[in-house]
Scaffold this motif. Structure first.
Motif, mmCIF file in Angstrom:
data_model
loop_
_atom_site.group_PDB
_atom_site.id
_atom_site.type_symbol
_atom_site.label_atom_id
_atom_site.label_comp_id
_atom_site.label_asym_id
_atom_site.label_seq_id
_atom_site.Cartn_x
_atom_site.Cartn_y
_atom_site.Cartn_z
ATOM 1 N N VAL A 1 10.421 7.008 -1.253
ATOM 2 C CA VAL A 1 9.566 5.808 -1.280
ATOM 3 C C VAL A 1 9.852 4.956 -0.051
ATOM 4 N N ALA A 2 11.129 4.715 0.216
ATOM 5 C CA ALA A 2 11.517 3.884 1.357
ATOM 6 C C ALA A 2 11.091 4.512 2.679
ATOM 7 N N GLN A 3 11.235 5.829 2.816
ATOM 8 C CA GLN A 3 10.831 6.489 4.062
ATOM 9 C C GLN A 3 9.327 6.373 4.280
ATOM 10 N N ASN A 4 8.536 6.497 3.221
ATOM 11 C CA ASN A 4 7.079 6.307 3.344
ATOM 12 C C ASN A 4 6.750 4.914 3.866
ATOM 13 N N ILE A 5 7.456 3.924 3.363
ATOM 14 C CA ILE A 5 7.226 2.543 3.796
ATOM 15 C C ILE A 5 7.586 2.395 5.276
ATOM 16 N N VAL A 6 8.741 2.919 5.660
ATOM 17 C CA VAL A 6 9.170 2.844 7.067
ATOM 18 C C VAL A 6 8.147 3.521 7.975
ATOM 19 N N ASP A 7 7.713 4.718 7.593
ATOM 20 C CA ASP A 7 6.740 5.448 8.411
ATOM 21 C C ASP A 7 5.463 4.642 8.597
ATOM 22 N N ASP A 8 4.984 4.010 7.529
ATOM 23 C CA ASP A 8 3.762 3.214 7.626
ATOM 24 C C ASP A 8 3.959 1.951 8.458
ATOM 25 N N LEU A 9 5.134 1.334 8.367
ATOM 26 C CA LEU A 9 5.411 0.153 9.196
ATOM 27 C C LEU A 9 5.419 0.520 10.680
ATOM 28 N N PHE A 10 6.079 1.618 11.031
ATOM 29 C CA PHE A 10 6.071 2.061 12.430
ATOM 30 C C PHE A 10 4.654 2.398 12.891
ATOM 31 N N SER A 11 3.876 3.010 12.024
ATOM 32 C CA SER A 11 2.512 3.389 12.379
ATOM 33 C C SER A 11 1.624 2.166 12.613
ATOM 34 N N GLU A 12 1.807 1.157 11.797
ATOM 35 C CA GLU A 12 0.932 -0.032 11.840
ATOM 36 C C GLU A 12 1.344 -1.049 12.907
ATOM 37 N N PHE A 13 2.638 -1.170 13.175
ATOM 38 C CA PHE A 13 3.127 -2.227 14.061
ATOM 39 C C PHE A 13 3.883 -1.619 15.244
ATOM 40 N N GLU A 14 3.208 -1.466 16.336
ATOM 41 C CA GLU A 14 3.761 -0.852 17.546
ATOM 42 C C GLU A 14 4.982 -1.605 18.072
ATOM 43 N N ALA A 15 5.025 -2.914 17.861
ATOM 44 C CA ALA A 15 6.111 -3.736 18.398
ATOM 45 C C ALA A 15 7.408 -3.611 17.595
ATOM 46 N N VAL A 16 7.375 -2.998 16.442
ATOM 47 C CA VAL A 16 8.582 -2.833 15.622
ATOM 48 C C VAL A 16 9.392 -1.653 16.157
ATOM 49 N N ALA B 1 0.833 -1.206 0.000
ATOM 50 C CA ALA B 1 0.000 0.000 0.000
ATOM 51 C C ALA B 1 0.872 1.262 0.000
ATOM 52 N N ALA B 2 1.917 1.283 0.824
ATOM 53 C CA ALA B 2 2.794 2.452 0.879
ATOM 54 C C ALA B 2 3.515 2.649 -0.447
ATOM 55 N N PHE B 3 3.935 1.573 -1.073
ATOM 56 C CA PHE B 3 4.660 1.647 -2.340
ATOM 57 C C PHE B 3 3.764 2.132 -3.474
ATOM 58 N N GLU B 4 2.528 1.648 -3.496
ATOM 59 C CA GLU B 4 1.664 1.881 -4.651
ATOM 60 C C GLU B 4 0.805 3.135 -4.570
ATOM 61 N N THR B 5 0.593 3.696 -3.400
ATOM 62 C CA THR B 5 -0.379 4.791 -3.295
ATOM 63 C C THR B 5 0.212 6.181 -3.454
ATOM 64 N N ARG B 6 1.533 6.325 -3.320
ATOM 65 C CA ARG B 6 2.161 7.642 -3.453
ATOM 66 C C ARG B 6 3.318 7.560 -4.424
ATOM 67 N N ARG B 7 3.212 8.263 -5.550
ATOM 68 C CA ARG B 7 4.314 8.301 -6.518
ATOM 69 C C ARG B 7 5.367 9.297 -6.044
ATOM 70 N N MET B 8 6.624 8.856 -6.039
ATOM 71 C CA MET B 8 7.723 9.703 -5.575
ATOM 72 C C MET B 8 8.808 9.742 -6.645
ATOM 73 N N LYS B 9 9.607 10.785 -6.603
ATOM 74 C CA LYS B 9 10.732 10.899 -7.533
ATOM 75 C C LYS B 9 11.932 10.087 -7.057
ATOM 76 N N LEU B 10 12.182 10.087 -5.744
ATOM 77 C CA LEU B 10 13.391 9.480 -5.199
ATOM 78 C C LEU B 10 13.104 8.171 -4.458
ATOM 79 N N LEU B 11 14.012 7.219 -4.628
ATOM 80 C CA LEU B 11 13.904 5.956 -3.898
ATOM 81 C C LEU B 11 13.909 6.200 -2.393
ATOM 82 N N GLU B 12 14.696 7.185 -1.959
ATOM 83 C CA GLU B 12 14.785 7.500 -0.533
ATOM 84 C C GLU B 12 13.411 7.861 0.034
#
Length: 128
Positions: free
Chosen positions: A81-96, A68-79
């Protein structure tokens, strides 16, 4: 407190996605393949002791958040894209407590005979 990026971890490698991230117009129009490797720091003691999925984090749920994080927001930089994924993982999984993510772009529009362009982020959950 434990050293960052040590201890138990969940590892997912070679998650493949097709996306439209990039700086060039052709990348936005045509898209290309991307691959993601993840390591998520979390205490796996309860899952190991009980053999119950409810005591851990489902790999399928992790994949769904990444997709979902990868596909819902188009970004210019890989950095980004990766930060969006990290932010969503932290948001979704409290134990991480930390995430290492490598985002690979094997068909980057640069002159390479073999190989791929890639970035890797190392992120710890912010103290609250």
């Amino acid at each position: 407190m434990a050293e960052p990026y040590t201890g138990d971890r969940i590892i997912l490698k070679d998650l493949g996605f097709y996306g439209y991230h990039g700086v060039f117009a052709e990348e936005e129009k045509l898209g290309q393949r991307f691959f993601i490797d993840l390591e998520l720091g979390t205490d796996l003691t309860a899952a190991a002791a009980t053999d119950r999925l409810s005591a851990g984090i489902s790999y399928a749920d992790i994949y769904d958040v990444v997709k979902a994080a990868f596909e819902t927001r188009r970004m210019k930089l890989l950095e980004a894209v990766a930060q969006n994924i990290v932010d969503d993982l932290f948001s979704e999984f409290e134990a991480v407590t930390w995430v290492i993510i490598r985002l690979r772009k094997p068909e980057a529009p640069i002159a390479m005979v073999r190989g791929e362009a890639a970035i890797e982020l190392h992120r710890q959950r912010s103290a609250r």
